[in-house]
Design an enzyme around this catalytic site. Structure first.
Site, PDB file in Angstrom:
ATOM      1  N   GLU A 154       0.814  -1.207   0.000  1.00 54.25           N
ATOM      2  CA  GLU A 154       0.000   0.000   0.000  1.00 54.25           C
ATOM      3  C   GLU A 154       0.853   1.264   0.000  1.00 54.25           C
ATOM      4  O   GLU A 154       0.575   2.211  -0.720  1.00 54.25           O
ATOM      5  CB  GLU A 154      -0.922   0.027   1.212  1.00 54.25           C
ATOM      6  N   ASP A 155       1.873   1.276   0.846  1.00 57.48           N
ATOM      7  CA  ASP A 155       2.627   2.509   1.054  1.00 57.48           C
ATOM      8  C   ASP A 155       3.703   2.764   0.002  1.00 57.48           C
ATOM      9  O   ASP A 155       4.108   3.887  -0.207  1.00 57.48           O
ATOM     10  CB  ASP A 155       3.303   2.497   2.438  1.00 57.48           C
TER      11      ASP A 155
END
Ligand code: MN
Length: 741
Positions: free
Chosen positions: A92-93
């Protein structure tokens, strides 16, 4: 997705950084079979993926996944879980990491876990709008969110990683802004701590609670810490005495017992104090001792030893070994009078019981040194699932438990409104089900929908976590086609009710026309009698009619008689004597013929098939006796205008014979329909003498049946029963013969 720009091969001269080194130490201690190389590779990968990032406190981001992995190692979780924990924030990051890349290097199982955690995150409150956050503050919303998270997790390990992630975030909450801290602490208390409890992971549950407590009520937390610490110091002597003496006497009896003082967690004490009006003195069981032994037999021996040393307080004893708690918790609890005269709680359990009590689902999951067949595992998991979620005695949220105990993940989907309210629907539900679930009017006026911002067809099946936006238009109409794909009984019923109502509107128009005609034939002005207020007043004196609309629709459907209403309007009491009585006999062919006292032949008009109880009129035919019509029959109406002299009033009570009546039933089409309908007739003892079913292109079916009934009372019962049947859209008594004959 651009290719990653970092190397995936750990250089041979690479030295384990401090955090990783500690993790390996712990793993070697708890689970020597852990795949150190794979875990190192995952760290190497994550460290590069997060290289440019820092936590809010300024420390390198990689410290977070390592801490999460460490928490999971303490819970004895397996290698895929540890590896997924190290990678849990990369997809996600970090823009350069795709799920495919994770799968390529760490396998499908790890990728699935990482994906699960990533999806949970995007749907948890952290990622939501203010409206969604506010909605989650209510108890019901928190519960829905818990359900949704569990349902989405699909694999327990995803949820356990999520809990460990939350625990570390709570441990490092200090560097955030106060509002954010409060919100996350609240969410932890309302959503994640209960989830940890559900999964039986006490270790995480009490830590989450105490950390949330500390952030939400810092003053109370400090006071509690101080009080408990002081009590402990004051009672240290008593505590040590009980630990040493128990250990010694156990050893003399050949039992190697691990005896320790057990800190009680602050939030539970705080809760107890709130309940007892903040009287700290009343909460005496602040001290607790735990004894861990090898076997169940030793548990009971140890209980005897403890009671021999310190007098038990009778009422406070629980044998959860003989009678485990519904979540599988086993232990012996007793409370004894300590050497200082104050009570001390003692828990006695085996090592295995201890693991289950502390680690819950994680204890069940952890491998017994790698010789476990996957098939056995899934069976074990199924049983575990049942055990874990059958907490019937523990929790009053029975709805939640029921949904979980039957099948944890398969039965429901949880979706959001744009404002963040959570709705649960049966799995397989569509946008239309959702619309009706939110509000009946939204369902009825639905013309379009967006799922996660994308316009979709109305029959689109919704998935966990979808955000659904409905577009409505006033005066829009539902489609019968929807019945083909809606999944929830709720939506189905609402759509059917709508079409039933449409039929009622038609009936009402017909009913009004009948009344107007009748009034005019009596030389009365309909306008004076059929205003809304007049009709409404009229219904007050009538049974089973709740309003003007219903009065008219019943009239139009032939459920009440025009004459009855006219009599009410004119203030004439019903029940006037008929001009002559009617006798009935049944002919040899089984057909009913009616005769008057003076042997004039009386017969039923085929155009309207009257039965006893109907409002009827007699028409004096030319040479074929008297023909009985229903008063609302169009032919009778015509005769009354054209040849009023030939009309005779009649009353026709039930006479013990059966008469054929034709019904037309419009229903939703499905298999076994006719059988179900005829079962209802059978139940009502109404013989079906003919039936015809015709399926229509809009997924409805029209059934025309001829049934034999004694009178209108029986017919009314049958019709009520049929129209209560959930598939039925409309039901009409036909004039004349059914086409079936
Ligand atoms: Mn994280």
């Amino acid at each position: 997705m651009p290719e990653p720009t970092f190397s995936l091969d750990v250089p041979p001269d690479w030295e384990d950084p401090e955090g990783l080194h500690d993790l390996f130490e712990r793993l070697r201690e708890l689970r020597p079979s852990a795949d150190i190389r794979a875990i190192r590779k995952a760290y190497f990968f994550a460290e590069q993926a997060h290289r440019s990032q820092t936590r809010e406190s300024g420390v390198p981001y990689i410290t977070h996944p390592v801490a999460v992995a460490r928490i999971l190692a303490d819970l004895h979780m397996d290698d895929p879980t540890i590896i997924a924990a190290l990678l849990h924030d990369t997809v996600e990051d970090c823009n350069q990491v795709s799920l495919e890349l994770v799968q390529e290097h760490f396998g499908a199982e790890v990728a699935r876990l990482v994906d699960g955690v990533t999806k949970l995150k995007s749907k948890s409150i952290e990622a939501q709008s203010d409206g969604q956050k506010a909605a989650a503050d209510t108890t019901a919303a928190a519960e829905s969110l818990r359900k949704m998270l569990l349902a989405m997790a699909k694999d327990f390990r995803v949820m356990v990683i999520k809990l460990a992630d939350r625990l570390h975030n709570m441990q490092t909450l200090g560097s955030l802004r106060p509002e954010k801290r409060t919100r996350i602490a609240n969410e932890t208390l309302n959503v994640y701590a209960p989830l940890a409890a559900r999964l039986g992971i006490w270790q995480i549950k009490w830590q989450l609670e105490d950390l949330a407590f500390k952030n939400l009520h810092p003053n109370e937390f400090d006071r509690m810490t101080e009080l408990v610490g002081r009590t402990r110091r004051e009672r240290e002597e008593a505590l040590q005495k009980i630990i040493v003496e128990t250990k010694d006497l156990c050893l003399k009896n050949g039992i190697k017992a691990d005896v320790r003082g057990r800190p009680k967690h602050l939030y539970s004490i705080f809760n107890k104090m709130v309940k007892s009006n903040f009287r700290f003195e009343d909460i005496l069981d602040l001290l607790a001792v735990r004894v861990i032994v090898d076997t169940v037999a030793q548990c009971y021996l140890t209980l005897g030893i403890v009671h021999q040393l310190f007098p038990p307080i009778q009422s406070l004893f629980g044998d959860y070994i003989a009678k485990p708690k519904p979540n599988g918790y086993r232990s012996i609890h007793t409370k004894v009078l300590g050497p200082d005269g104050n009570p001390i709680e003692v828990q006695i359990r085996t090592r295995e019981m201890h693991e289950v009590a502390e680690f819950g689902v994680a204890a069940h999951w952890s491998y017994k040194e790698g010789n476990e067949a996957p098939a056995e595992d899934s069976e074990r998991f199924r049983v575990l699932r049942e055990q874990l979620f059958d907490w019937t005695a523990e929790n009053n949220s029975s709805d939640f438990l029921r949904s979980l105990s039957t099948d944890l993940f398969a039965e429901q989907v949880f979706v959001f409104t744009p404002k963040g309210d959570v709705f649960d629907l049966p799995a397989g539900s569509t946008v239309v089900d959702y619309a009706f679930r939110v509000h009946t009017d939204i369902g009825l006026q639905l013309i379009g929908a967006k799922v996660n911002g994308v316009i979709v067809p109305l029959n689109t099946q919704i998935k966990n976590g979808d955000i659904i936006e409905c577009e409505t238009r006033k005066n829009a109409q539902p489609s019968l086609d929807w019945l083909k794909f809606v999944r929830s009984q709720h939506a189905r019923n609402k759509i059917r009710a709508h079409f039933r109502k449409l039929n009622r509107v038609d009936d009402a128009v017909r009913g009004r026309a009948l009344l107007e005609k009748e009034l005019r034939s009596l030389g009365l002005d309909p306008k004076k009698f059929l205003g809304e207020a007049k009709l409404q007043a009229l219904t007050k004196s009538m049974h089973g009619v709740s309003g003007a609309e219903e009065l008219l629709s019943h009239l139009g459907a032939g459920l009440i008689s025009v004459q009855g209403v006219i009599n009410k309007i004119r203030g004439i009491q019903p029940g006037a004597q008929p001009a002559s009585g009617i006798l009935v006999r049944t002919t040899r062919e089984g057909k009913s013929a009616l005769t008057t006292n003076d042997n004039i032949l009386v017969s039923r008009a085929k155009c309207c098939s009257p039965i006893p109880g109907d409002e009827v009129v007699g028409y004096v035919t030319r040479g074929r006796g008297i023909m009985i019509h229903r008063r609302i029959c169009p032919n009778a109406q015509h005769s009354m205008e054209a040849e009023p002299g030939r009309m005779l009033p009649y009353s026709w009570p039930s006479d013990g014979s059966l008469y054929a009546v034709n019904l037309k039933i419009v229903t939703v089409n499905r298999q076994g329909l006719l059988m179900d309908i005829s079962a209802v007739f059978g139940e009502m003892k109404a013989n079906v003498s003919a039936a015809k079913i015709q399926t229509m292109p809009n997924h409805t079916a029209e059934i025309e049946v001829t049934i034999d009934v004694a009178d209108t009372d029986q017919l009314q019962l049958v019709m009520t029963k049929i129209s209560n049947y959930s598939d039925v859209i409309s039901l009409l008594r036909l004039f004349g013969r059914a086409a079936a004959r």
